[in-house]
Design a protein around this motif. Structure first.
Motif, PDB file in Angstrom:
ATOM      1  N   ASP A  84      43.936  49.573  43.711  1.00 23.43           N
ATOM      2  CA  ASP A  84      42.565  49.572  43.189  1.00 23.43           C
ATOM      3  C   ASP A  84      42.553  49.423  41.674  1.00 23.43           C
ATOM      4  N   ARG A 121      43.392  48.866  52.532  1.00 23.38           N
ATOM      5  CA  ARG A 121      42.455  48.831  51.415  1.00 23.38           C
ATOM      6  C   ARG A 121      43.260  48.932  50.124  1.00 23.38           C
ATOM      7  N   ARG A 155      40.529  42.787  62.936  1.00 20.97           N
ATOM      8  CA  ARG A 155      40.259  42.645  61.493  1.00 20.97           C
ATOM      9  C   ARG A 155      40.810  43.813  60.692  1.00 20.97           C
ATOM     10  N   GLN A 160      42.494  40.988  54.050  1.00 19.80           N
ATOM     11  CA  GLN A 160      41.449  40.199  53.386  1.00 19.80           C
ATOM     12  C   GLN A 160      40.046  40.601  53.798  1.00 19.80           C
ATOM     13  N   PHE A 161      39.889  41.374  54.862  1.00 21.76           N
ATOM     14  CA  PHE A 161      38.563  41.765  55.313  1.00 21.76           C
ATOM     15  C   PHE A 161      38.101  43.106  54.733  1.00 21.76           C
ATOM     16  N   PHE A 162      38.893  43.729  53.869  1.00 23.74           N
ATOM     17  CA  PHE A 162      38.455  44.969  53.230  1.00 23.74           C
ATOM     18  C   PHE A 162      37.778  44.653  51.904  1.00 23.74           C
ATOM     19  N   LYS A 163      36.630  45.267  51.697  1.00 23.93           N
ATOM     20  CA  LYS A 163      35.804  44.973  50.522  1.00 23.93           C
ATOM     21  C   LYS A 163      36.556  45.169  49.216  1.00 23.93           C
ATOM     22  N   SER A 164      37.420  46.177  49.155  1.00 29.11           N
ATOM     23  CA  SER A 164      38.133  46.467  47.906  1.00 29.11           C
ATOM     24  C   SER A 164      39.090  45.342  47.510  1.00 29.11           C
ATOM     25  N   ASN A 165      39.432  44.460  48.466  1.00 34.43           N
ATOM     26  CA  ASN A 165      40.323  43.330  48.164  1.00 34.43           C
ATOM     27  C   ASN A 165      39.561  42.044  47.854  1.00 34.43           C
ATOM     28  N   ASN A 166      38.235  42.105  47.854  1.00 34.29           N
ATOM     29  CA  ASN A 166      37.423  40.907  47.625  1.00 34.29           C
ATOM     30  C   ASN A 166      37.746  40.172  46.330  1.00 34.29           C
TER      31      ASN A 166
END
Length: 264
Positions: A84, A121, A155, A160-166
Motif C-alpha cells: 500500500d 490486496r 476473482r 488485479q481485481f482488488f481496488k487497492s491495486n488499481n
C-alpha cells in the motif's frame, strides 16, 4: 541448534497486533555487540497458511523460512516496501521503471492464480526493490498466506481485481499493450513449470496431503470448481471435491500447456 552464538542476542521489543485472524505479534531480536536486529512473527498455525508458505517456496523465486511447534508458527521477516505504501509513493517514476513495475505485478498475479493464493490486496504483499546498473529491479512478494485456497470466488485469486491495486492496473493499461502482458504471463508460467519440475517429488507429496485436507466448505469448493472450469473451458475441475484437488488441477493444466508450448 547451536547456542554458543546466542549469548549476545536479546529480545529488544515485542509488538502486538490486533489485525488479522491470528492476532500475530512481532519480536525484534537484537545483536548487543553491533545493534543489528532481525524481526520474527509469531502466529497461530493453520493449514492454509502452511500450505501457502510451502507452495510459495516451491513455485516462486522466493524462499520461505519458518518454524512450527504445535499450533505456534514463527515466520522470518520478509523484507520489502509494504504494497500500500509502494503504490502511494513509488509509481511516479520514469517510463522505464513503470514498465518494470507493471511487468513484475503481472508475474506476481500469475503466481497467485496458478497456486490459488487469494486476498492479495496491497497490504498483503511487499515490493522488494533492488538497485541495478540502470534503474531498479522489482519483485512483488506475498507476506500473508492465510487465504491459500479458501474462498470460492475465482476473482479472489486475481490481484488485479482488488481496488487497492488499481493504480498499478491503470499504469499497465497506459504503458503496455495486450501482447506484452501475454508475453510476461507466458514467461512466468514457464518459470513456474520449471520450478515445479525441479521439485516434483516435494510438490507431489505436498499436493497429495493437501487434497485430503479440508481447507474450506464444500460450497466454496463447488463454486470455485465451476468458475475455474468456465475460465479454462475445462470440465475436469468439476470432478474436484477439495481445494487441494483444484490446486493440483490448476497446476497440471499449467504443466500441460508449458509442455505443448515447448514442443511448438
Amino acid at each position: 541448534g547451536e547456542k554458543r552464538f546466542s549469548k549476545h542476542l536479546a529480545i529488544d521489543r515485542i509488538d502486538f497486533s490486533l489485525f488479522g485472524n491470528s492476532k500475530p505479534f512481532r519480536i525484534r531480536i537484537i545483536n548487543r555487540l553491533n545493534d543489528n536486529y532481525d524481526h520474527f512473527y509469531v502466529k497461530r498455525a493453520d493449514a492454509s497458511r502452511l500450505y501457502g508458505m510451502e507452495l510459495e517456496d516451491i513455485m516462486s523465486p522466493n524462499k520461505m523460512y519458518y518454524l512450527l511447534d504445535g499450533d505456534t508458527l514463527i515466520e522470518s521477516h520478509i523484507p520489502g516496501i509494504p504494497g500500500d505504501l509502494f503504490v502511494k509513493t513509488h509509481l511516479k517514476t520514469s517510463h522505464f521503471e513503470q514498465i518494470r513495475i507493471v511487468k513484475e505485478f503481472v508475474k506476481f498475479s500469475e503466481r497467485c492464480f496458478v497456486r490459488l493464493l487469494g486476498d492479495m490486496r496491497a497490504y498483503n504483499y511487499v515490493v522488494d526493490v533492488t538497485p541495478d546498473i540502470e534503474g531498479n529491479q522489482y519483485r512483488f512478494r506475498a507476506i500473508d498466506f492465510d487465504q491459500q485456497s479458501y474462498e470460492g470466488r475465482k476473482r479472489f485469486y486475481l490481484p488485479q481485481f482488488f481496488k487497492s491495486n488499481n493504480p498499478i492496473i491503470l499504469l499497465g493499461i497506459e504503458k503496455m499493450n495486450r501482447g506484452s502482458i501475454e508475453q510476461y504471463q507466458y514467461e512466468e508460467r514457464s518459470r513456474i513449470a520449471a520450478r515445479i519440475l525441479t521439485e516434483s517429488t516435494r510438490a507431489l507429496s505436498l499436493l497429495e496431503i493437501m487434497k485430503l485436507d479440508r481447507l474450506s466448505s464444500s460450497e466454496k469448493v463447488a463454486q470455485l470448481a465451476l468458475e475455474l472450469s468456465e475460465h479454462h473451458s475445462n470440465p475436469k475441475f468439476l470432478n474436484s471435491i477439495s481445494m487441494g484437488e483444484l490446486v493440483q488441477e490448476n497446476i497440471q493444466l499449467l504443466l500441460d500447456k508449458a509442455f505443448r508450448q515447448g514442443m511448438e
